[in-house]
Design a protein around this motif. Structure first.
Motif, PDB file in Angstrom:
ATOM      1  N   MET A 166     110.630  -2.527-116.240  1.00 47.26           N
ATOM      2  CA  MET A 166     109.548  -3.481-115.964  1.00 47.26           C
ATOM      3  C   MET A 166     108.198  -2.769-115.962  1.00 47.26           C
ATOM      4  N   GLY A 167     107.990  -1.913-116.983  1.00 48.23           N
ATOM      5  CA  GLY A 167     106.814  -1.044-116.954  1.00 48.23           C
ATOM      6  C   GLY A 167     105.635  -1.462-117.819  1.00 48.23           C
ATOM      7  N   LEU A 168     105.739  -2.633-118.452  1.00 48.91           N
ATOM      8  CA  LEU A 168     104.705  -3.013-119.428  1.00 48.91           C
ATOM      9  C   LEU A 168     103.278  -2.814-118.923  1.00 48.91           C
ATOM     10  N   ARG A 169     103.002  -3.253-117.705  1.00 52.56           N
ATOM     11  CA  ARG A 169     101.617  -3.196-117.213  1.00 52.56           C
ATOM     12  C   ARG A 169     101.106  -1.772-117.011  1.00 52.56           C
ATOM     13  N   ARG A 170     101.998  -0.791-116.922  1.00 52.84           N
ATOM     14  CA  ARG A 170     101.579   0.594-116.669  1.00 52.84           C
ATOM     15  C   ARG A 170     101.695   1.488-117.902  1.00 52.84           C
TER      16      ARG A 170
ATOM     17  N   THR B 134     100.103  -9.817-116.737  1.00 54.77           N
ATOM     18  CA  THR B 134     100.636  -8.556-117.276  1.00 54.77           C
ATOM     19  C   THR B 134      99.784  -8.037-118.425  1.00 54.77           C
ATOM     20  N   SER B 135      99.345  -8.946-119.297  1.00 49.13           N
ATOM     21  CA  SER B 135      98.573  -8.504-120.459  1.00 49.13           C
ATOM     22  C   SER B 135      97.233  -7.910-120.031  1.00 49.13           C
ATOM     23  N   LEU B 136      96.552  -8.555-119.079  1.00 46.14           N
ATOM     24  CA  LEU B 136      95.268  -8.022-118.620  1.00 46.14           C
ATOM     25  C   LEU B 136      95.468  -6.652-117.960  1.00 46.14           C
ATOM     26  N   LEU B 137      96.524  -6.511-117.188  1.00 51.95           N
ATOM     27  CA  LEU B 137      96.802  -5.213-116.565  1.00 51.95           C
ATOM     28  C   LEU B 137      97.112  -4.164-117.629  1.00 51.95           C
ATOM     29  N   CYS B 138      97.908  -4.556-118.617  1.00 52.16           N
ATOM     30  CA  CYS B 138      98.287  -3.623-119.675  1.00 52.16           C
ATOM     31  C   CYS B 138      97.045  -3.156-120.452  1.00 52.16           C
ATOM     32  N   LEU B 139      96.074  -4.060-120.620  1.00 52.27           N
ATOM     33  CA  LEU B 139      94.880  -3.724-121.403  1.00 52.27           C
ATOM     34  C   LEU B 139      93.833  -2.944-120.606  1.00 52.27           C
ATOM     35  N   GLY B 385      97.659   2.240-111.839  1.00 55.21           N
ATOM     36  CA  GLY B 385      98.150   1.327-110.801  1.00 55.21           C
ATOM     37  C   GLY B 385      97.209   0.177-110.492  1.00 55.21           C
ATOM     38  N   CYS B 386      96.521  -0.358-111.514  1.00 58.54           N
ATOM     39  CA  CYS B 386      95.759  -1.595-111.291  1.00 58.54           C
ATOM     40  C   CYS B 386      96.714  -2.722-110.925  1.00 58.54           C
ATOM     41  N   VAL B 387      96.268  -3.600-110.046  1.00 55.04           N
ATOM     42  CA  VAL B 387      97.046  -4.781-109.677  1.00 55.04           C
ATOM     43  C   VAL B 387      96.181  -6.030-109.842  1.00 55.04           C
ATOM     44  N   TYR B 388      96.832  -7.177-109.802  1.00 52.89           N
ATOM     45  CA  TYR B 388      96.196  -8.471-110.106  1.00 52.89           C
ATOM     46  C   TYR B 388      96.650  -9.401-108.998  1.00 52.89           C
ATOM     47  N   LYS B 389      95.755  -9.755-108.103  1.00 58.84           N
ATOM     48  CA  LYS B 389      96.173 -10.461-106.891  1.00 58.84           C
ATOM     49  C   LYS B 389      95.458 -11.798-106.744  1.00 58.84           C
ATOM     50  N   LEU B 390      96.212 -12.767-106.268  1.00 56.37           N
ATOM     51  CA  LEU B 390      95.684 -14.108-106.025  1.00 56.37           C
ATOM     52  C   LEU B 390      94.789 -14.080-104.789  1.00 56.37           C
TER      53      LEU B 390
END
Lengths: 531, 531
Positions: A166-170, B134-139, B385-390
């Motif tokens: 589940m590593g896509l985001r990293r 996930t895509s925004l974090l991946c980018l 380790g960026c995260v995306y939080k509500l």
């Protein structure tokens, strides 16, 4: 079709280092560009302090070679960055180039391999095989690294636990993530969270909910619809809110829990999800507190589902001490009102090879482990360091003789044999000259272990296999090959920490060639005297 | 056009975690999918043990949002992996989805940023903004990480040295390599070896030759043609072999070198290259021995070029002690027959931030440093380790209250202000509620530093700037912004090791909101009693 197009778009022939073109030009200018040449791809040290690696990326390399062609605008761009003195004939040469003259011999994808063993041998016109270097390295380095990393996680986890990538985001951007999913699966992972990897490569995808989903709810009023029809029935929809509240009160009584600590929003989120997907209920239960809220809410909703004829799947734990919590969860499942024994517990909290090894040594009830960052970034060693070295040109073996013996290369086109002992374990990889007769099972042979100076040893293999054979097979077969290849490896080489090192050796004739080239090298100045 | 197409192909809407779709479905099923929601993207710790990070990846995010559309076969694949009970109306909803309802507010790309500061705020329909996670974090994750890493290399190298990125072969596959080149340049690198990065992003590309080129030659007979026409002349071609041999004998005499140790193949390779590219002569001189062969061969060929009116560029060192060798090379250049003072020395030997810092503290003559593995894989910390939080849904601020305070989130839509002291250095980033009046220059304000409990402090900023403004500019402007943004940062925050930590704080009203939500959370069980 689809795959080939996408690889071509991902690896255009300009995705390489500029010096490949300046070198190709110098060869072209000297009329040497068609001279037959052989390069070898290998790495110098087994990764992660381990005793082995896995080879991967071959499939992508073959697609890359098949699609290798310069478009008109590629060549125009090269014209703009190469020195203006570049002969226009060179650009014409590039326009007409493809890999039809290139032969690739390779260890099959998914094979256990060792440092210094040639993994791929690329033979073809000097300028062309030189141009391929960076792209082939780019396609094998990370693929082999992450595949090896996945195989180590698999060994650490044992065969009884499912592994979820589940590593896509990293990962290193979109394609880094896709590559990670693909080769983690080949290396031994069972599942991925990456939908595109499922789409492109057929890897089983999974996932249910994140904390944001849970925290987006505050009240049971947000649950809509509030009813659910029992499975396989024509009965009227049932009010699951009331049903679940009833179960929740019973669960609290049974477990002696304080109703005051239970989060309504969490219950609402679980209920909403269960109403949407009654056959796929596997919530994340640590958004607030596992024991004071998440586990109780899960049990209540799961009991409602059971009553309506649905089978809940399990829970996910994403923080804290996973082992301790999994035991607590399993205890509650066992003493619960319904039969919860088959529920699965998914653990996903910054899992590393070290933590999965620890997990295995402690009592716990985790059935599926999700791994992200440490798998895809290969934290322990984020680069494999494959290199691509010239070993023959114009039929003449070449050798880089470095002051650092580690950086010297082994000359000539080689055959690679894997010698196997009476128990079926491979114990030695023998590099010999292609022209030499192959070693034979049951027959003693002399060899020179690499890195042990010039003292020979001898051995009689029970079996001999040639390492380069049937290079291409499906991803599923490759994935199976990883496990079977690892299976035969002796445990002393497979140990994740401080393994015994596997022997890679030269044949007698190859060893003589090395000595001969080293000698000729110290005697090379006649050209200065000639005028 | 081109860029957008390529980003869409790289980041299809399926390149995300499956749970985004199961959550989106649960929202859709509950009729909550259009509820307005706000997510924030941030990271929890500054990378590499440093005091800051740089924000990058915004450009790719915008292109991704613009192209966000499900194709028919995307939806068909989703139909095959989502539970069979999924309502067909959901797939129709996906088919019609785009990001026209999504608003992105962002810190400009290339800005110095700090842990816990919201970098992007994504506002839109709940189901849609959830799907983007996930895509925004991946980018952004890797782009920001490698940009920060490059900026640290830039700080370590000082401004006087050129930095060359050459990591393509060690990156996470083809797109990992492209992303590395792009954001290393934005982070402060001058040059790349990656031709495709030059093609797509206009980054200056460079490179001349590898060791394989040098070792592919054995004899001067392979040099062809053996003549060169003098620059800007109509004279007959000159026999450069004889000319160079003459210079080589003189160089050996002058330096007291042993002709017997000079490698003919190396001289042949240098000559061939110089004949092909007389204006671009920069060979790698350590294939055999720098002092016994490579440097002497270089001088001889360079003197021939000079005599014919061409200017050689310099040399590359790729192994051993770069500082010591560069001093030796420079000494020879200074006492050489011609004016070699302006020749450059390129150093490229497994360079890390540590080794570049050491390089800076020792005497050396290296003008260009090439960095590969340690730059692109970010060895010291391969993930940001960026995260995306509500933080808000349906107009209501939400907060994840974790048992681990580090993992708690800060609720509500926020404005972010950067407070600047009288010397022009930023010293505090203030997060406040969007509705609050902004802080004013010269006016005292109360704040609550994050991670310091509930004790307020107060300060009077000399200037105040709003962190979110003019989000999009060209890569060149972004690259300039990195340097200007770093320039204003106080050296104590900029130190690569053990920096002083920069303050990130909450405004009074935001702090009150946090307390209020924490309180309301411990009092939430009325729903259990209602029936």
């Amino acid at each position: 079709g689809e795959m080939q197009r996408s690889v071509r778009a991902r690896v255009p022939p300009l995705l390489t280092d500029l010096y490949q073109f300046t070198m190709a030009y110098a060869y072209w200018r000297a009329g040497r560009h068609q001279e037959p040449a052989v390069f070898e791809l290998f790495f110098r040290d087994n990764p992660f302090g381990g005793g082995f690696s896995l080879f991967a990326g071959l499939h992508d390399c073959l697609l890359f070679l098949r699609g290798f062609r310069f478009a008109a605008d590629d060549v125009e761009f090269l014209r703009s960055v190469l020195p203006p003195t570049t002969d226009p004939g060179f650009f014409q040469f590039l326009r007409e180039l493809d890999c039809s003259g290139v032969t690739l011999r390779s260890v099959p994808e998914g094979t256990v391999v060792f440092a210094r063993v040639p993994l791929m041998e690329v033979e073809g016109p000097l300028a062309v095989v030189q141009l391929l270097e960076t792209s082939l390295l780019c396609l094998t380095n990370y693929a082999s690294l992450v595949c090896s990393n996945a195989a180590r996680f698999r060994l650490a986890a044992g065969s009884g636990r499912q592994l979820l990538e589940m590593g896509l985001r990293r990962a290193q951007g979109p394609d880094g993530g896709l590559t990670a999913s693909r080769y983690s699966h080949i290396g031994g992972f069972d599942l991925t969270s990456n939908v595109q990897a499922g789409f492109l490569f057929g890897i089983p995808v999974t996932g249910t909910m994140a904390h944001s989903y849970v925290t987006s709810f505050t009240s049971l009023e947000e649950v809509c619809p509030q009813t659910l029809v029992a499975a396989n029935s024509d009965l009227a929809p049932v009010d699951v809110i009331s049903l679940t509240k009833g179960y929740l009160r019973r669960v609290c009584e049974l477990l002696g829990a304080e109703p005051g600590k239970i989060r309504e929003g969490e219950l609402a989120s679980f209920l909403s999800y269960a109403i949407a997907y009654p056959c796929n209920f596997l919530p994340v239960i640590d958004s607030y507190s596992v024991s004071c809220s998440g586990l109780l809410n899960f049990c209540a909703v799961a009991l409602s589902l059971c009553q309506l004829g649905y089978k809940p799947l399990g829970v996910r734990l994403d923080s804290g001490d996973l082992c301790r919590q999994s035991l607590e969860v399993r205890r509650v499942f066992r003493f619960s009102i319904a039969d919860f024994a088959s529920l699965i517990i998914v653990g996903t909290n910054n899992i590393s090879e070290k933590s999965i090894t620890e997990l295995n040594s402690k009592e716990n009830e985790i059935s599926v482990v999700g791994v992200g960052t440490h798998l895809v970034t290969c934290t322990e060693q984020p680069s494999l360091g494959c290199v691509y070295k010239l070993v023959e040109v114009g039929g003449r073996p070449t050798m880089k003789i470095s002051e650092d013996p580690e950086k010297s290369t082994i000359p000539g086109r080689k055959a690679v044999y894997r010698l196997i002992d009476a128990e079926g374990h491979p114990f030695l990889d023998l590099l010999s000259l292609e022209a030499e007769p192959p070693p034979e099972a049951g027959r003693q042979l002399k060899y020179f272990p690499l890195g042990c100076g010039d003292s020979p040893a001898s051995v009689t293999p029970a079996q001999v296999s040639c390492l380069r054979q049937e290079p291409l097979c499906s991803a599923a077969k490759t994935r199976a090959k990883v496990q079977s290849s690892l299976q035969t490896l002796h445990p002393r080489h497979k140990r994740l920490q401080e393994p015994d090192s596997y022997t890679v050796a030269l044949s007698e004739r190859l060893h003589s060639l090395v000595l001969e080239l080293q000698k000729s090298c110290s005697n090379d100045s006649s050209f200065l005297l000639a005028n």
